[in-house]
Structures are given as structure tokens and as C-alpha cells.
Design an enzyme around this catalytic site. Sequence first.
Site, PDB file in Angstrom:
ATOM      1  N   ILE A 139       0.862  -1.185   0.000  1.00  0.00           N
ATOM      2  CA  ILE A 139       0.000   0.000   0.000  1.00  0.00           C
ATOM      3  C   ILE A 139       0.901   1.238   0.000  1.00  0.00           C
ATOM      4  CG2 ILE A 139      -0.331  -0.060   2.533  1.00  0.00           C
ATOM      5  CD1 ILE A 139      -3.252   1.067   1.812  1.00  0.00           C
ATOM      6  N   ALA A 195      -9.332  15.353   1.267  1.00  0.00           N
ATOM      7  CA  ALA A 195      -9.884  14.005   1.342  1.00  0.00           C
ATOM      8  C   ALA A 195     -10.810  13.651   0.187  1.00  0.00           C
ATOM      9  CB  ALA A 195     -10.624  13.856   2.675  1.00  0.00           C
ATOM     10  N   GLU A 259      -4.741  -1.737  10.987  1.00  0.00           N
ATOM     11  CA  GLU A 259      -3.285  -1.658  10.778  1.00  0.00           C
ATOM     12  C   GLU A 259      -2.601  -1.257  12.085  1.00  0.00           C
ATOM     13  OE1 GLU A 259      -1.941   0.702   7.462  1.00  0.00           O
ATOM     14  OE2 GLU A 259       0.035   1.032   8.346  1.00  0.00           O
TER      15      GLU A 259
HETATM   16  C1  LIG Z   1      10.431   1.094   7.298  1.00  0.00           C
HETATM   17  C2  LIG Z   1       9.251   1.927   6.856  1.00  0.00           C
HETATM   18  C3  LIG Z   1       8.180   1.299   6.257  1.00  0.00           C
HETATM   19  C4  LIG Z   1       7.100   2.059   5.796  1.00  0.00           C
HETATM   20  N1  LIG Z   1       6.080   1.443   5.107  1.00  0.00           N
HETATM   21  C5  LIG Z   1       5.142   2.210   4.498  1.00  0.00           C
HETATM   22  C6  LIG Z   1       4.186   1.640   3.601  1.00  0.00           C
HETATM   23  O1  LIG Z   1       4.173   0.415   3.379  1.00  0.00           O
HETATM   24  N2  LIG Z   1       3.306   2.457   2.989  1.00  0.00           N
HETATM   25  C7  LIG Z   1       3.289   3.798   3.209  1.00  0.00           C
HETATM   26  O2  LIG Z   1       2.474   4.482   2.616  1.00  0.00           O
HETATM   27  N3  LIG Z   1       4.171   4.383   4.060  1.00  0.00           N
HETATM   28  C8  LIG Z   1       5.096   3.618   4.689  1.00  0.00           C
HETATM   29  N4  LIG Z   1       6.017   4.193   5.526  1.00  0.00           N
HETATM   30  C9  LIG Z   1       5.961   5.632   5.761  1.00  0.00           C
HETATM   31  C10 LIG Z   1       5.495   6.000   7.166  1.00  0.00           C
HETATM   32  O3  LIG Z   1       4.140   5.671   7.344  1.00  0.00           O
HETATM   33  C11 LIG Z   1       5.784   7.490   7.354  1.00  0.00           C
HETATM   34  O4  LIG Z   1       7.203   7.619   7.445  1.00  0.00           O
HETATM   35  C12 LIG Z   1       5.108   8.066   8.584  1.00  0.00           C
HETATM   36  O5  LIG Z   1       3.714   8.121   8.417  1.00  0.00           O
HETATM   37  C13 LIG Z   1       5.614   9.491   8.904  1.00  0.00           C
HETATM   38  O6  LIG Z   1       5.590  10.306   7.783  1.00  0.00           O
HETATM   39  P1  LIG Z   1       6.896  11.152   7.383  1.00  0.00           P
HETATM   40  O7  LIG Z   1       8.032  10.199   7.331  1.00  0.00           O
HETATM   41  O8  LIG Z   1       6.605  11.933   6.166  1.00  0.00           O
HETATM   42  O9  LIG Z   1       7.156  12.103   8.603  1.00  0.00           O
HETATM   43  P2  LIG Z   1       6.588  13.596   8.750  1.00  0.00           P
HETATM   44  O10 LIG Z   1       5.136  13.612   8.473  1.00  0.00           O
HETATM   45  O11 LIG Z   1       7.460  14.508   7.977  1.00  0.00           O
HETATM   46  O12 LIG Z   1       6.808  13.834  10.312  1.00  0.00           O
HETATM   47  C14 LIG Z   1       8.057  14.285  10.875  1.00  0.00           C
HETATM   48  C15 LIG Z   1       7.824  14.546  12.353  1.00  0.00           C
HETATM   49  O13 LIG Z   1       6.827  15.563  12.509  1.00  0.00           O
HETATM   50  C16 LIG Z   1       5.808  15.102  13.352  1.00  0.00           C
HETATM   51  N5  LIG Z   1       4.512  15.652  12.975  1.00  0.00           N
HETATM   52  C17 LIG Z   1       3.952  15.687  11.749  1.00  0.00           C
HETATM   53  N6  LIG Z   1       2.724  16.220  11.799  1.00  0.00           N
HETATM   54  C18 LIG Z   1       2.511  16.542  13.091  1.00  0.00           C
HETATM   55  C19 LIG Z   1       1.432  17.142  13.796  1.00  0.00           C
HETATM   56  N7  LIG Z   1       0.290  17.499  13.191  1.00  0.00           N
HETATM   57  N8  LIG Z   1       1.553  17.318  15.132  1.00  0.00           N
HETATM   58  C20 LIG Z   1       2.684  16.957  15.771  1.00  0.00           C
HETATM   59  N9  LIG Z   1       3.741  16.376  15.154  1.00  0.00           N
HETATM   60  C21 LIG Z   1       3.649  16.179  13.841  1.00  0.00           C
HETATM   61  C22 LIG Z   1       5.814  13.593  13.190  1.00  0.00           C
HETATM   62  O14 LIG Z   1       5.176  12.944  14.265  1.00  0.00           O
HETATM   63  C23 LIG Z   1       7.302  13.316  13.110  1.00  0.00           C
HETATM   64  O15 LIG Z   1       7.831  13.257  14.389  1.00  0.00           O
HETATM   65  C24 LIG Z   1       7.075   3.456   6.012  1.00  0.00           C
HETATM   66  C25 LIG Z   1       8.164   4.068   6.657  1.00  0.00           C
HETATM   67  C26 LIG Z   1       9.251   3.331   7.045  1.00  0.00           C
HETATM   68  C27 LIG Z   1      10.425   4.046   7.649  1.00  0.00           C
END
Ligand SMILES: Cc1cc2nc3c(=O)[nH]c(=O)nc-3n(C[C@H](O)[C@H](O)[C@H](O)COP(=O)(O)OP(=O)(O)OC[C@H]3O[C@@H](n4cnc5c(N)ncnc54)[C@H](O)[C@@H]3O)c2cc1C
Length: 396
Positions: A139, A195, A259
Site C-alpha cells: 500500500i 480528502a 493496521e
Molecule cells: C520502514 C518503513 C516502512 C514504511 N512502510 C510504508 C508503507 O508500506 N506504505 C506507506 O504508505 N508508508 C510507509 N512508511 C511511511 C510511514 O508511514 C511514514 O514515514 C510516517 O507516516 C511518517 O511520515 P513522514 O516520514 O513523512 O514524517 P513527517 O510527516 O514529515 O513527520 C516528521 C515529524 O513531525 C511530526 N509531525 C507531523 N505532523 C505533526 C502534527 N500534526 N503534530 C505533531 N507532530 C507532527 C511527526 O510525528 C514526526 O515526528 C514506512 C516508513 C518506514 C520508515
Amino acid sequence: MSNSTIHAGTSGGSSAGIYDDEHELFRDSFRSFVEAEMSPHVEQWERDGIMDRGVYVEAGKHGFLGMAVPEQYGGGGTGDFRFNAVLNEEVARAGIGGGGLGMMLHNDITTPYFIEYCTDEQRDRWLPGIASGELITAIAMTEPGTGSDLQSIATTAVRDGDEYVVNGAKTFITNGINSDLVITVCKTGDPKQGASSMSLLVVERGMNGFERGRNLDKIGQHSADTAELFFDDVRVPATNLLGEEGRAFEYLSFNLAQERLAIGLYGVAAARAALDWTVEYVKERTAFGKPIASFQNTKFELADIATEIDVTQPFIDRCVMQLNAGELSAADGAKAKLWGSELQKRCIDRCLQLFGGYGYMAEYQIARAYVDARIGTIYGGTSEIMKTIISKDLLS
Ligand SMILES: Cc1cc2nc3c(=O)[nH]c(=O)nc-3n(C[C@H](O)[C@H](O)[C@H](O)COP(=O)(O)OP(=O)(O)OC[C@H]3O[C@@H](n4cnc5c(N)ncnc54)[C@H](O)[C@@H]3O)c2cc1C
């Protein structure tokens, strides 16, 4: 519920238990499968950065994939999430988190979308392969520019006759290299809208313009392939739309509860496994002429960790039964993930400390569990996003 059991592991568990005999038989059978087909290959998968596809087919043959897929499509025909929970617990117990991740994602996270939102024609096309392991799923929500803020995705799918033309990029996608079917979150409406403009399209291996990027080099979970995906004018038949246009956010919001429970549940199981390894280790290892286990600090650490796990387990169990009843709320799914994944990180860190220098050696299960655990509070929505969901529920 008769003949129900506590959770696997020498540390046991204090919950009354949610498992019946059939789950325990399933556990025994999967434990043998892990010992024969997974554990011996984990070192190689860790080096390769990917799990052998053949394991999916073997797992499919033994009934460890698509338990929720209807029997007519070759699945197990049961919506009982306790079977999924058993698989998660056994993968954690064996200390092969990265190796199990792709399969867990396939079972716990992506398959429900195919079961719930496929048309009959799509079911015929995809469900048999999903259950047999010949079609591996992924996904793709996250993009280089956005993760937590899902509504800001930039990948577009523009309708052109009987097709959608998909452009954009995704990153961090689990099963990104191995997958044959990628549930891709796209904007089918006005990209500036949130959305209401989001839809789910199934992009298939081999479609023109669909390219995999790097298998990303992570600090842990090395056996799991995590990749970038690129879409350059990919023409996807409109018959690959999953559910209805514009309803992706609603589908994701609903399914993300499952999930998140799966991640939280796995976290507690991983912490329990780490505790079990630690209990064994501290009884064997000596310092100052005595077993490490005899020091009061060791006893208190173990007592604290066991208490954390056992006090959490009933909440996780309750969520599993709520999910089975179709009643797991987004907030409770978020609580399970927040607490389970933070607990995993905390407890495994404390267990590793009791291993001393050996805990830092990659050949020890506890070392791998430590680095593997770090992602739990990030993927599937970060701990901060879980708190946002929980507080929204409180204040609404
Ligand atoms: C090993 C691995 C597997 C993954 N597998 C999948 C997958 O199969 N499919 C998929 O779609 N994604 C996948 N991901 C992605 C994962 O879901 C995202 O990395 C995660 O949702 C965070 O998004 P970001 O990395 O863009 O961080 P960001 O959104 O940039 O966040 C950075 C920091 O800011 C904080 N932050 C952001 N918004 C807010 C807020 N409103 N209030 C307070 N703090 C906030 C976050 O908590 C975090 O600490 C995977 C990631 C990894 C590392």
C-alpha cells in the site's frame, strides 16, 4: 470461551486469554513453519535486504496467507483476527521482525482492502493470488514530500476514457520491490482538494511507466524491502479502481484502525519475546561470582517490564475482540499502536541493557529486536499523529 489460553512465552501473561484450541493448533503449525521455512533464511534475507518471494507461496500453501479471504478464492474464510494475532506473536517470538513484516503487511493491512472494496470481477482476478502468495501486495500512501499529512499527497490519476493516467512518486513502501499489486493513493479530483479528491488505484507489476526505485537502506528490519516507487504516465485501467472515486480517505480511516492494532499488538509480542530471552540470559550470565539475575536491579527491571507487558495485554486483547465484532474505533486502534509501539521500544531497550556488551552484538536476537523496534512509533502513523487522533476523539 472454553479452553482459552494465555499468550505464548515463558513470561506468560496475566490476561484471561482470547485464544481457543483452534488458534493454538494454528500457532503450533505456524511455529513449525517459521522454524523450517523462515528462521534458517533470515540471515541471508537480512544481507540481501529482501525476503525470498518463494516463502509467500509456501506460506500460502500452508494457509498462513489470506485467512480472511473467502474460501471460494482459496482463502481461510475467517474474519477472526486472532489468527493474524497468532502469526504476529510467533514472528516476534522467533525474533524475525523484518522477515515477517512483508507477510504481516500483506495479511493484516492490504488484504482487507481487497476483500472489502473489490468488485466481483476484481475478486476473481486478485483474491486467489493474494491467498496463494503468488500476488504480493503493498500500500503506497507516503510520498517524498508528505507522510503524516496524507491529504497533501501530490500523486495524480487523471481519467482518460477507460483508463487513469497516474503521475507521481511514493517512498518508504514496504514490499516495494516484491509487490505485484500496489494499492496506490492518488488524487483523482482537484489536487488542491483534500480528502474528497483521493482514490485508491491498484497499480500492477509490469505496467508501462511504473518503476521501482532503490531498495532503501534502513537501520533495521533489513529483511523487509522498503522502496521508492515512480509513476510516469502509467495508464491504469479504470477497472483497477478500488471502491469508489473520492472515498479513499474514508476507506483508509476505517482500515487504519486494524493496521494500527496490528502494529501495537506486534509491539507487545516483541517486548514479551525480548523479556523471555532476557530472563534466560540473566540466569546464565555471571558477574562478581553471581548470576546477573541475583542483582536487585535486574529483578526490578524484569519486574517492571513484565508488569508493563501484562498490564497492556488485556487492552490489546479487547481491541482484537472489538475488531472481530466490527467495533474497533479509530481512537482505540490509535491507543493500541501508541502504547504498544512505545512499550516495545522502552522494554527492548531495558532488556538490551541487561545483556551488557553482548546486547550490542548484531548476532544476538536482542540487538536486532532493538533496531527493528525503532520504526514502530513512526510507520502506520507516528506517535504524535496517534495522540492527535485520540485527543480529537476526546474533545469532539
Ligand atoms: C520502514 C518503513 C516502512 C514504511 N512502510 C510504508 C508503507 O508500506 N506504505 C506507506 O504508505 N508508508 C510507509 N512508511 C511511511 C510511514 O508511514 C511514514 O514515514 C510516517 O507516516 C511518517 O511520515 P513522514 O516520514 O513523512 O514524517 P513527517 O510527516 O514529515 O513527520 C516528521 C515529524 O513531525 C511530526 N509531525 C507531523 N505532523 C505533526 C502534527 N500534526 N503534530 C505533531 N507532530 C507532527 C511527526 O510525528 C514526526 O515526528 C514506512 C516508513 C518506514 C520508515
